[in-house]
Design a protein around this motif. Structure first.
Motif, PDB file in Angstrom:
ATOM      1  N   GLU A 159      82.688  26.114 126.704  1.00 49.45           N
ATOM      2  CA  GLU A 159      81.813  25.732 125.592  1.00 49.45           C
ATOM      3  C   GLU A 159      80.372  26.121 125.925  1.00 49.45           C
ATOM      4  O   GLU A 159      79.974  26.095 127.084  1.00 49.45           O
ATOM      5  N   PRO A 160      79.588  26.449 124.901  1.00 46.44           N
ATOM      6  CA  PRO A 160      78.178  26.741 125.165  1.00 46.44           C
ATOM      7  C   PRO A 160      77.431  25.497 125.645  1.00 46.44           C
ATOM      8  O   PRO A 160      77.795  24.370 125.311  1.00 46.44           O
ATOM      9  N   LEU A 161      76.404  25.700 126.421  1.00 43.33           N
ATOM     10  CA  LEU A 161      75.539  24.628 126.876  1.00 43.33           C
ATOM     11  C   LEU A 161      74.645  24.233 125.703  1.00 43.33           C
ATOM     12  O   LEU A 161      73.973  25.079 125.116  1.00 43.33           O
ATOM     13  N   MET A 162      74.641  22.965 125.324  1.00 41.75           N
ATOM     14  CA  MET A 162      73.806  22.506 124.212  1.00 41.75           C
ATOM     15  C   MET A 162      72.404  22.199 124.749  1.00 41.75           C
ATOM     16  O   MET A 162      72.243  21.391 125.652  1.00 41.75           O
ATOM     17  N   VAL A 163      71.429  22.885 124.194  1.00 42.27           N
ATOM     18  CA  VAL A 163      70.036  22.732 124.611  1.00 42.27           C
ATOM     19  C   VAL A 163      69.292  21.998 123.500  1.00 42.27           C
ATOM     20  O   VAL A 163      69.398  22.363 122.328  1.00 42.27           O
ATOM     21  N   LYS A 164      68.563  20.961 123.873  1.00 39.39           N
ATOM     22  CA  LYS A 164      67.759  20.192 122.924  1.00 39.39           C
ATOM     23  C   LYS A 164      66.325  20.151 123.441  1.00 39.39           C
ATOM     24  O   LYS A 164      66.085  19.754 124.579  1.00 39.39           O
TER      25      LYS A 164
ATOM     26  N   MET B 136      64.626  20.883 118.346  1.00 39.88           N
ATOM     27  CA  MET B 136      65.368  22.124 118.148  1.00 39.88           C
ATOM     28  C   MET B 136      66.612  22.018 119.026  1.00 39.88           C
ATOM     29  O   MET B 136      66.516  21.665 120.206  1.00 39.88           O
ATOM     30  N   GLN B 137      67.761  22.324 118.449  1.00 45.06           N
ATOM     31  CA  GLN B 137      69.014  22.249 119.185  1.00 45.06           C
ATOM     32  C   GLN B 137      69.782  23.550 118.961  1.00 45.06           C
ATOM     33  O   GLN B 137      69.860  24.043 117.842  1.00 45.06           O
ATOM     34  N   PHE B 138      70.316  24.089 120.048  1.00 45.43           N
ATOM     35  CA  PHE B 138      71.127  25.300 119.928  1.00 45.43           C
ATOM     36  C   PHE B 138      72.105  25.379 121.088  1.00 45.43           C
ATOM     37  O   PHE B 138      71.908  24.776 122.134  1.00 45.43           O
ATOM     38  N   GLY B 139      73.173  26.128 120.873  1.00 43.05           N
ATOM     39  CA  GLY B 139      74.163  26.351 121.915  1.00 43.05           C
ATOM     40  C   GLY B 139      73.852  27.623 122.675  1.00 43.05           C
ATOM     41  O   GLY B 139      73.609  28.668 122.077  1.00 43.05           O
ATOM     42  N   LEU B 140      73.843  27.537 123.996  1.00 49.36           N
ATOM     43  CA  LEU B 140      73.548  28.679 124.846  1.00 49.36           C
ATOM     44  C   LEU B 140      74.818  29.064 125.597  1.00 49.36           C
ATOM     45  O   LEU B 140      75.308  28.293 126.421  1.00 49.36           O
ATOM     46  N   PRO B 141      75.386  30.233 125.302  1.00 50.99           N
ATOM     47  CA  PRO B 141      76.608  30.636 126.005  1.00 50.99           C
ATOM     48  C   PRO B 141      76.350  30.798 127.501  1.00 50.99           C
ATOM     49  O   PRO B 141      75.344  31.391 127.900  1.00 50.99           O
ATOM     50  N   VAL B 142      77.228  30.244 128.312  1.00 52.41           N
ATOM     51  CA  VAL B 142      77.137  30.355 129.762  1.00 52.41           C
ATOM     52  C   VAL B 142      78.448  30.947 130.259  1.00 52.41           C
ATOM     53  O   VAL B 142      79.524  30.386 129.995  1.00 52.41           O
ATOM     54  N   GLN B 143      78.337  32.077 130.935  1.00 50.39           N
ATOM     55  CA  GLN B 143      79.529  32.754 131.426  1.00 50.39           C
ATOM     56  C   GLN B 143      80.326  31.820 132.338  1.00 50.39           C
ATOM     57  O   GLN B 143      79.767  31.146 133.205  1.00 50.39           O
ATOM     58  N   GLY B 144      81.627  31.767 132.103  1.00 45.71           N
ATOM     59  CA  GLY B 144      82.510  30.962 132.931  1.00 45.71           C
ATOM     60  C   GLY B 144      82.722  29.550 132.413  1.00 45.71           C
ATOM     61  O   GLY B 144      83.458  28.775 133.026  1.00 45.71           O
TER      62      GLY B 144
END
Length: 62
Positions: free
Chosen positions: A24-29, A13-21
Motif C-alpha cells: 500500500e502507498p504510504l499516506m502522507v498528511k 494535504m493528504q496523499f498516498g506516496l508509493p513506496v517500492q516493496g
C-alpha cells in the motif's frame, strides 16, 4: 487531497506516496497554516503565469 481542519486554523494535504516493496502507498498528511497557504497560492500563481503563452504588448502589431 486538501481539507480544512476542525480547528479552522489550518489545512491538511493528504496523499498516498508509493513506496517500492510495500503493498500500500504510504499516506502522507501535512498541515499548513494560513500564511503557508498564502505563500503556496502566490508561488503557484507565478508558475502558472510562466506556463501561459506570452501576451502581446499593447501597441505592437504582428
Amino acid at each position: 487531497m486538501w481539507q480544512l481542519n476542525a480547528d479552522r486554523r489550518s489545512v491538511q494535504m493528504q496523499f498516498g506516496l508509493p513506496v517500492q516493496g510495500t503493498p500500500e502507498p504510504l499516506m502522507v498528511k501535512i498541515d499548513f497554516d494560513a500564511g503557508a497557504i498564502e505563500q503556496i497560492i502566490e508561488r503557484l500563481t507565478v508558475l502558472r503565469a510562466q506556463m501561459l503563452p506570452a501576451q502581446p504588448t499593447p501597441g505592437k502589431m504582428t
